[in-house]
Design a protein around this motif. Structure first.
Motif, PDB file in Angstrom:
ATOM      1  N   SER A   1       0.835  -1.211   0.000  1.00  0.00           N
ATOM      2  CA  SER A   1       0.000   0.000   0.000  1.00  0.00           C
ATOM      3  C   SER A   1       0.864   1.254   0.000  1.00  0.00           C
ATOM      4  CB  SER A   1      -0.944   0.076   1.209  1.00  0.00           C
ATOM      5  OG  SER A   1      -1.046  -1.102   1.906  1.00  0.00           O
ATOM      6  N   ILE A   2       1.943   1.238   0.775  1.00  0.00           N
ATOM      7  CA  ILE A   2       2.797   2.423   0.835  1.00  0.00           C
ATOM      8  C   ILE A   2       3.437   2.675  -0.524  1.00  0.00           C
ATOM      9  CG2 ILE A   2       4.842   3.439   1.898  1.00  0.00           C
ATOM     10  CD1 ILE A   2       4.209   2.075   4.448  1.00  0.00           C
ATOM     11  N   VAL A   3       3.963   1.615  -1.137  1.00  0.00           N
ATOM     12  CA  VAL A   3       4.632   1.773  -2.425  1.00  0.00           C
ATOM     13  C   VAL A   3       3.664   2.308  -3.474  1.00  0.00           C
ATOM     14  CG1 VAL A   3       5.695   0.497  -4.334  1.00  0.00           C
ATOM     15  CG2 VAL A   3       6.413   0.058  -1.981  1.00  0.00           C
ATOM     16  N   LEU A   4       2.450   1.765  -3.476  1.00  0.00           N
ATOM     17  CA  LEU A   4       1.493   2.207  -4.483  1.00  0.00           C
ATOM     18  C   LEU A   4       1.048   3.648  -4.233  1.00  0.00           C
ATOM     19  CD1 LEU A   4      -0.202   1.687  -6.924  1.00  0.00           C
ATOM     20  CD2 LEU A   4      -1.832   0.439  -5.521  1.00  0.00           C
ATOM     21  N   LEU A   5       0.807   3.975  -2.980  1.00  0.00           N
ATOM     22  CA  LEU A   5       0.359   5.331  -2.648  1.00  0.00           C
ATOM     23  C   LEU A   5       1.450   6.344  -2.970  1.00  0.00           C
ATOM     24  CD1 LEU A   5      -2.040   6.830  -1.344  1.00  0.00           C
ATOM     25  CD2 LEU A   5      -0.880   6.600   0.856  1.00  0.00           C
ATOM     26  N   VAL A   6       2.658   6.076  -2.515  1.00  0.00           N
ATOM     27  CA  VAL A   6       3.759   7.005  -2.742  1.00  0.00           C
ATOM     28  C   VAL A   6       4.108   7.061  -4.229  1.00  0.00           C
ATOM     29  CG1 VAL A   6       6.192   7.454  -2.287  1.00  0.00           C
ATOM     30  CG2 VAL A   6       4.690   6.734  -0.422  1.00  0.00           C
ATOM     31  N   GLY A   7       4.143   5.896  -4.859  1.00  0.00           N
ATOM     32  CA  GLY A   7       4.461   5.861  -6.287  1.00  0.00           C
ATOM     33  C   GLY A   7       3.451   6.653  -7.107  1.00  0.00           C
ATOM     34  N   SER A   8       2.174   6.447  -6.832  1.00  0.00           N
ATOM     35  CA  SER A   8       1.149   7.178  -7.585  1.00  0.00           C
ATOM     36  C   SER A   8       1.235   8.664  -7.294  1.00  0.00           C
ATOM     37  CB  SER A   8      -0.246   6.665  -7.210  1.00  0.00           C
ATOM     38  OG  SER A   8      -0.318   5.291  -7.404  1.00  0.00           O
ATOM     39  N   PHE A   9       1.539   9.009  -6.052  1.00  0.00           N
ATOM     40  CA  PHE A   9       1.706  10.412  -5.677  1.00  0.00           C
ATOM     41  C   PHE A   9       2.822  11.042  -6.506  1.00  0.00           C
ATOM     42  CE2 PHE A   9       3.775  13.660  -3.065  1.00  0.00           C
ATOM     43  CZ  PHE A   9       2.709  14.478  -2.747  1.00  0.00           C
ATOM     44  N   LEU A  10       3.955  10.358  -6.567  1.00  0.00           N
ATOM     45  CA  LEU A  10       5.089  10.906  -7.318  1.00  0.00           C
ATOM     46  C   LEU A  10       4.762  11.005  -8.803  1.00  0.00           C
ATOM     47  CD1 LEU A  10       8.067   9.118  -5.526  1.00  0.00           C
ATOM     48  CD2 LEU A  10       7.310  11.502  -5.306  1.00  0.00           C
ATOM     49  N   ILE A  11       4.118   9.985  -9.341  1.00  0.00           N
ATOM     50  CA  ILE A  11       3.789  10.024 -10.771  1.00  0.00           C
ATOM     51  C   ILE A  11       2.777  11.134 -11.053  1.00  0.00           C
ATOM     52  CG2 ILE A  11       2.797   8.696 -12.689  1.00  0.00           C
ATOM     53  CD1 ILE A  11       4.011   6.194 -11.458  1.00  0.00           C
ATOM     54  N   GLY A  12       1.825  11.308 -10.133  1.00  0.00           N
ATOM     55  CA  GLY A  12       0.878  12.409 -10.293  1.00  0.00           C
ATOM     56  C   GLY A  12       1.593  13.759 -10.261  1.00  0.00           C
ATOM     57  N   TRP A  13       2.579  13.841  -9.382  1.00  0.00           N
ATOM     58  CA  TRP A  13       3.345  15.077  -9.245  1.00  0.00           C
ATOM     59  C   TRP A  13       4.146  15.341 -10.525  1.00  0.00           C
ATOM     60  CZ3 TRP A  13       6.743  16.077  -4.252  1.00  0.00           C
ATOM     61  CH2 TRP A  13       7.153  17.406  -4.248  1.00  0.00           C
ATOM     62  N   ILE A  14       4.872  14.303 -10.988  1.00  0.00           N
ATOM     63  CA  ILE A  14       5.726  14.451 -12.163  1.00  0.00           C
ATOM     64  C   ILE A  14       4.910  14.794 -13.414  1.00  0.00           C
ATOM     65  CG2 ILE A  14       7.298  13.218 -13.724  1.00  0.00           C
ATOM     66  CD1 ILE A  14       8.154  11.525 -11.332  1.00  0.00           C
ATOM     67  N   THR A  15       3.794  14.060 -13.590  1.00  0.00           N
ATOM     68  CA  THR A  15       3.069  14.250 -14.848  1.00  0.00           C
ATOM     69  C   THR A  15       2.051  15.384 -14.774  1.00  0.00           C
ATOM     70  OG1 THR A  15       1.393  12.627 -14.246  1.00  0.00           O
ATOM     71  CG2 THR A  15       3.318  11.803 -15.402  1.00  0.00           C
ATOM     72  N   GLY A  16       1.733  15.823 -13.572  1.00  0.00           N
ATOM     73  CA  GLY A  16       0.920  17.018 -13.383  1.00  0.00           C
ATOM     74  C   GLY A  16      -0.409  17.025 -14.132  1.00  0.00           C
ATOM     75  N   ALA A  17      -0.770  18.196 -14.601  1.00  0.00           N
ATOM     76  CA  ALA A  17      -2.086  18.378 -15.214  1.00  0.00           C
ATOM     77  C   ALA A  17      -2.258  17.493 -16.444  1.00  0.00           C
ATOM     78  CB  ALA A  17      -2.274  19.840 -15.594  1.00  0.00           C
ATOM     79  N   GLU A  18      -1.176  17.317 -17.204  1.00  0.00           N
ATOM     80  CA  GLU A  18      -1.243  16.507 -18.405  1.00  0.00           C
ATOM     81  C   GLU A  18      -1.551  15.049 -18.051  1.00  0.00           C
ATOM     82  OE1 GLU A  18       1.867  16.192 -22.009  1.00  0.00           O
ATOM     83  OE2 GLU A  18       2.012  17.997 -20.739  1.00  0.00           O
ATOM     84  N   GLY A  19      -0.814  14.534 -17.081  1.00  0.00           N
ATOM     85  CA  GLY A  19      -1.070  13.169 -16.636  1.00  0.00           C
ATOM     86  C   GLY A  19      -2.483  13.049 -16.103  1.00  0.00           C
ATOM     87  N   MET A  20      -2.878  14.043 -15.322  1.00  0.00           N
ATOM     88  CA  MET A  20      -4.214  14.019 -14.736  1.00  0.00           C
ATOM     89  C   MET A  20      -5.280  13.965 -15.827  1.00  0.00           C
ATOM     90  SD  MET A  20      -5.447  13.876 -11.779  1.00  0.00           S
ATOM     91  CE  MET A  20      -7.087  13.903 -11.071  1.00  0.00           C
ATOM     92  N   ALA A  21      -5.078  14.705 -16.887  1.00  0.00           N
ATOM     93  CA  ALA A  21      -6.060  14.717 -17.974  1.00  0.00           C
ATOM     94  C   ALA A  21      -6.226  13.313 -18.556  1.00  0.00           C
ATOM     95  CB  ALA A  21      -5.614  15.689 -19.067  1.00  0.00           C
ATOM     96  N   MET A  22      -5.117  12.573 -18.605  1.00  0.00           N
ATOM     97  CA  MET A  22      -5.187  11.222 -19.165  1.00  0.00           C
ATOM     98  C   MET A  22      -5.982  10.265 -18.285  1.00  0.00           C
ATOM     99  SD  MET A  22      -1.418  10.372 -20.648  1.00  0.00           S
ATOM    100  CE  MET A  22      -1.775   8.606 -20.760  1.00  0.00           C
ATOM    101  N   VAL A  23      -5.719  10.307 -16.974  1.00  0.00           N
ATOM    102  CA  VAL A  23      -6.316   9.297 -16.110  1.00  0.00           C
ATOM    103  C   VAL A  23      -7.564   9.765 -15.376  1.00  0.00           C
ATOM    104  CG1 VAL A  23      -4.102   8.123 -15.832  1.00  0.00           C
ATOM    105  CG2 VAL A  23      -4.817   9.825 -14.157  1.00  0.00           C
ATOM    106  N   ALA A  24      -7.879  11.060 -15.488  1.00  0.00           N
ATOM    107  CA  ALA A  24      -9.017  11.598 -14.731  1.00  0.00           C
ATOM    108  C   ALA A  24     -10.316  10.812 -14.940  1.00  0.00           C
ATOM    109  CB  ALA A  24      -9.219  13.075 -15.046  1.00  0.00           C
TER     110      ALA A  24
END
Ligand SMILES: Nc1ncnc2c1ncn2[C@@H]1O[C@H](COP(=O)(O)O)[C@@H](O)[C@H]1O
Ligand SMILES: Nc1ncnc2c1ncn2[C@@H]1O[C@H](COP(=O)(O)O)[C@@H](O)[C@H]1O
Ligand SMILES: Nc1ncnc2c1ncn2[C@@H]1O[C@H](COP(=O)(O)O)[C@@H](O)[C@H]1O
Ligand code: NA
Ligand code: NA
Ligand code: NA
Lengths: 103, 325, 325, 325, 103, 103
Positions: free
Chosen positions: B175-198
């Protein structure tokens, strides 16, 4: 068909301990094992079921290990060291196997 | 204040809480309704992915707040400290032995991510927002409490010792790895990433949450039915007074850090909630002698519904009063 | 050209690739993060359904291109032919015996549907579109390579023979049936059908893909950890030079067929990618003596990430240059 | 009339029916395509959740109709009565013994929720709407037929007796609890609740339904292949003439109740459809001597596809004629 | 309670070979068998786990077959012909069964 | 390592009967059991598989119960009363267990 005597050891143990157990088995020279899923059960620590569970806290697996009779004691010692403080069951059955060179 | 009472009432009638209640009732009535284990795990993976990603994207959006690091440190400290308080209370209020008390205490120092999500949705309904990095604070608070429990055992009971590999296992918990990993990926990819997975993680989120809470209700209800005997009055009482105590600590920390009102509510909720995924599994490895019925029943059967129904609206009310929002 | 470099860079930072990397890292770090088998299979069913249906609906929309049949034939031929080249290379570059080399070769003649999807999304980001029937080409290329491998064995090794029923099993493989079936249903129901299922297969698609790639990263990472020893320099090298070789063949075919730039990129990607679902299972039945660690590690652990990160942007750059798009 | 024929034709080419056909074909061709059990159960949970919630929200929206209670009572009575007719027919038309005939009869008194959903979607395409509480009628009709079967056995066969706990088990069956619970929650939370979960249960619904029908096709096809021998002409014939008979009863009831045309179609469909989830399981407990191949094959392999393809458009045509819509 | 002697044969075999094995068993006159899922295992061909796997290439099942002792040899011959070139394990245990007429 | 004689009873029974069986076992004084999932099987009532199944009508589980030899008869009587009218298989194997105090 030619068969050979062997021992079939079935260890029902908590899922969180699976890797510790299999590591211990490998260390004790066990060359193979098979892990079966367990749906639920009951014992002195109460009844449980895997359904709907997200946490690995509840849940067991069954590790089956077929070995040559002369290796039984080493295996049981290794298994017992892991199972000791934990809930779980160990049973040993006499069996015959094909392809004895595999064990 | 009136608004908050109305919110509390409407909260009680939200689909999320009603589905939890449905699960509880179905379990009490011995219905055979059940969610397959794989589906329950799939939903929890979905929730962690969504929560982490949204948190990261929100940090990318709002920029790093000066208080980010301080909040993480505060979370760490509270996760270490709360088990001490919980342990003391348990020894006074209940007859649990040192091992059981330490195991329970670890759960209260850690956090429940679904309670966190519920709080996010309540503050959203109240028109408040919060710091995106509260997700990272949640992640940071998952594990330290486990160490506190082991220390408590070493200090007051038979030395439990730290098994080889256990520390890595706890920190690299799925759970920690997935939560932290997704957090970092969300941070890195920002609004563009968010648009893809929203469309996957935003719109359907509440619906999945309903089914997940149905499952939690079923599991909690079956646990309560099985383990009624462990719920002595003292133990039960602990399960409902420990959350507000944690919340007060979270309130203090949140105010000191200068978080937004929404952020304060989330910090209170994190401190008030008890783990029911990561910590129970760690306890089975580290403290196998502790009775799992006690901690699972308390965490999932008492504290979780308490926070869901009474706790979160209360924390919101208090935080609003104090911050004057 | 600059645009393509920027695209390559942004591709590396897409959520899809980052989730694959997260899975790899989690596996290397021995995290216990894992996706239940049923969920992984459910996601792969979802992806095949979505890809097939969209392809079919797109054909219904744009009408049948004169080159549809020719493209299918070209796909068939390439799927038969590429294993021969792969086999020759493997015998020269590595010490794999005939059986292992043939088994690996079969994987490279077949295709990876997730690589195909990733390429579709990359060409989409570059503002290009492609022929909807490329999905049908993908389906057609799944199986023939298996026959080539069996022929190679019969020719260069101990005769493997074609087990009774194996051919039907390969052609009626679950992934092929689902992909082709969804393609046909998408084609038959066209825009109307698409309107019904679009909210399920279009909007959430990228999100599911992220989770699926997380799982692929976990499985690839665990495979690499287990099977490090099979990855000799020669074997590894094969895994990164075979894809561009396949891509060149795909480029030639695509140009001959007169496909759109996007279509050419997809054809290159199909030829460059290696199967990791259908062919490995067929190899276990047909060539049980071949070591699965070799082909699974190469296909999922080397070639898949290579295509995902370097390959696809490269194929896009080349195709754009050549077609002048 | 012409419109209805066109509708029937377009119904045959809807993705839902085509995916069912794909599953059937894949099973007949012995493809290894399969949906994991957990995913199939997950989809059925999703469908029950969505159907129940939408029904409840619709009741909240349109208010309680005076005929709500009467419809529930009518549903109850029909669910008790239809098995008597079915049993009589079976004894005349087939060589099934009392036990098998009673077990089959129970299935026809109960309902198939997926058939209900398919009918909802067909009347929607025809521009008709229906009473939201038809979902509640469906729930009420799930179980009573089981009692009729037991009564039939007691009357005409060796007394089966009502095993202790069986009644509770049937009424608190997972599907009933989830359907009724979601209905109530949808009702209580109304439009606000609906707004929260709509992106999860409305837009993607048809897509999930396609996959679910693919699975039903696979299971039905495998069942038919296995159990061809039980499908004597008499048994098969029963499977296609019982649905229209049920539909006529539903028509009468719907007209007496004064339901909307859409509501009449749904009532007809409920009466015409046969259970394949709740009743088969109950029969294994209550009448283990009855051969499951008979009732599962009839219900899932004959009556379900009959209703899906021919039945529903027919019921719509008849209801439209009669009500003059 | 009256029990009867029988043999319990447990064959752990690759999932892709399941149908071939059960077809062979049926041909050899075996009247019944039960297939159990396997979560993972370890042997000479390395360690594997079912988690996250999409391909059927990895994965095993355990086919359990209870038979009258006199039929054992026919069953083992049939099973061996399938298992021979594949990874997998065959064990035979003596057991007692209720309702012998079923076997 | 010290082991003790015990009996290993494996009951393959329809999933819908699981609770009835385990209730009967508990009533008969059985202190523990483990439930294993079953993927599919074949018998006189035909072949079946769990894949894609939504209804609980199809599907079996395997209940494993390790007990002291002197309790075997009580267990078999209890199990038989439940299994009697149903499809399913009961087998009993001699085994050895660790930690006999648990049984
Ligand atoms: N006698 C037994 N036979 C089979 N499984 C058992 C037995 N006793 C315990 N178990 C299994 O071991 C788990 C833990 O047992 P216990 O430590 O007694 O609570 C139970 O939940 C069962 O899955
Ligand atoms: N001694 C053993 N005991 C139990 N299961 C085994 C044993 N050896 C092998 N297996 C199982 O058979 C599979 C293949 O074994 P192998 O052919 O040795 O790689 C392993 O992954 C295990 O699931
Ligand atoms: N001889 C056997 N060995 C193992 N399992 C069996 C055997 N016979 C029946 N079974 C299991 O019991 C189920 C029902 O058997 P039956 O009552 O013969 O149809 C089968 O589907 C198998 O799962
Ligand atoms: Na806490
Ligand atoms: Na290729
Ligand atoms: Na009906």
């Amino acid at each position: 068909m030619q068969t050979h005597e062997a021992k079939r050891v079935e260890i029902t143990i908590e899922a969180v301990m699976e890797t510790r157990l299999t590591n211990a088995l490998v260390k004790a020279g066990v060359t193979g094992f098979t892990v079966l899923p367990v749906l639920g059960g009951s014992g002195r620590s109460g009844q449980w079921s895997r359904e709907g569970q997200v946490s690995r806290a509840r849940g067991m697996v069954c590790v089956v290990c077929i070995i040559r009779p002369e290796r039984l004691d080493a295996l049981l010692d290794a298994a017992f060291a892991v199972v000791e403080r934990h809930i779980g069951v160990v049973s040993v059955t006499d069996c015959e196997v094909l392809r004895a060179e595999r064990f | 204040m009136d608004g908050i009472l109305a919110l509390a009432a409407s909260n009680l009638l939200s689909p999320i809480i009603l589905f939890f209640a449905l699960g509880l009732l179905a379990a009490f009535a011995r219905s055979d309704l059940s969610i397959p284990e794989a589906i329950a795990k799939g939903m929890s993976i979905y929730l962690l992915f969504a929560i982490g990603f949204k948190g990261g994207a929100s940090v990318a959006d709002h920029g790093i707040d000066a208080t980010l690091i301080l909040s993480l440190v505060a979370g760490l400290i509270l996760s270490f400290a709360i088990p001490m308080i919980a342990f003391g209370l348990l020894r006074v209020m209940t007859r649990l032995d040192v091992t059981d008390a330490a195991a329970v205490a670890a759960h209260y120092g850690s956090i429940s991510i679904v309670t966190f999500v519920a709080a996010t949705s309540v503050i959203g309904s109240a028109g408040l927002s919060s710091e995106g990095y509260m997700v990272a604070v949640a992640a940071v608070m998952e594990a330290p409490a486990i160490l506190s429990a082991l220390w408590l055992i070493a200090r007051y009971g038979k030395s439990a010792g730290m098994e080889e590999g256990l520390m890595r296992e706890i920190l690299l918990n799925g759970s920690i790895v997935l939560l932290v990993g997704s957090f970092l990926i969300g941070w890195i990819t920002g609004a563009e990433g968010m648009a893809m997975v929203a469309p996957f993680i935003v719109a359907p989120f509440q619906g999945v949450l309903c089914l997940f809470l149905l499952d939690m209700g079923l599991v909690a209800g079956r646990g309560l039915r099985e383990a009624r005997s462990v719920l002595t009055p003292g133990v039960f009482l602990f399960g409902v007074i420990m959350p507000p105590i944690g919340a007060v600590l979270g309130l203090g920390a949140g105010l000191l850090l200068g978080l937004s009102t929404g952020g304060v509510v989330l910090f209170m909720t994190l401190c008030a909630s008890a783990s029911y995924i990561a910590v129970p599994a760690a306890m089975r490895v580290a403290l196998p002698e502790a009775n799992p019925s006690v901690y699972l029943t308390l965490s999932l059967g008492v504290t979780f519904p308490f926070n869901l129904t009474v706790g979160i609206p209360l924390y919101l009310a208090v935080a609003s009063l104090v911050t004057g929002a």
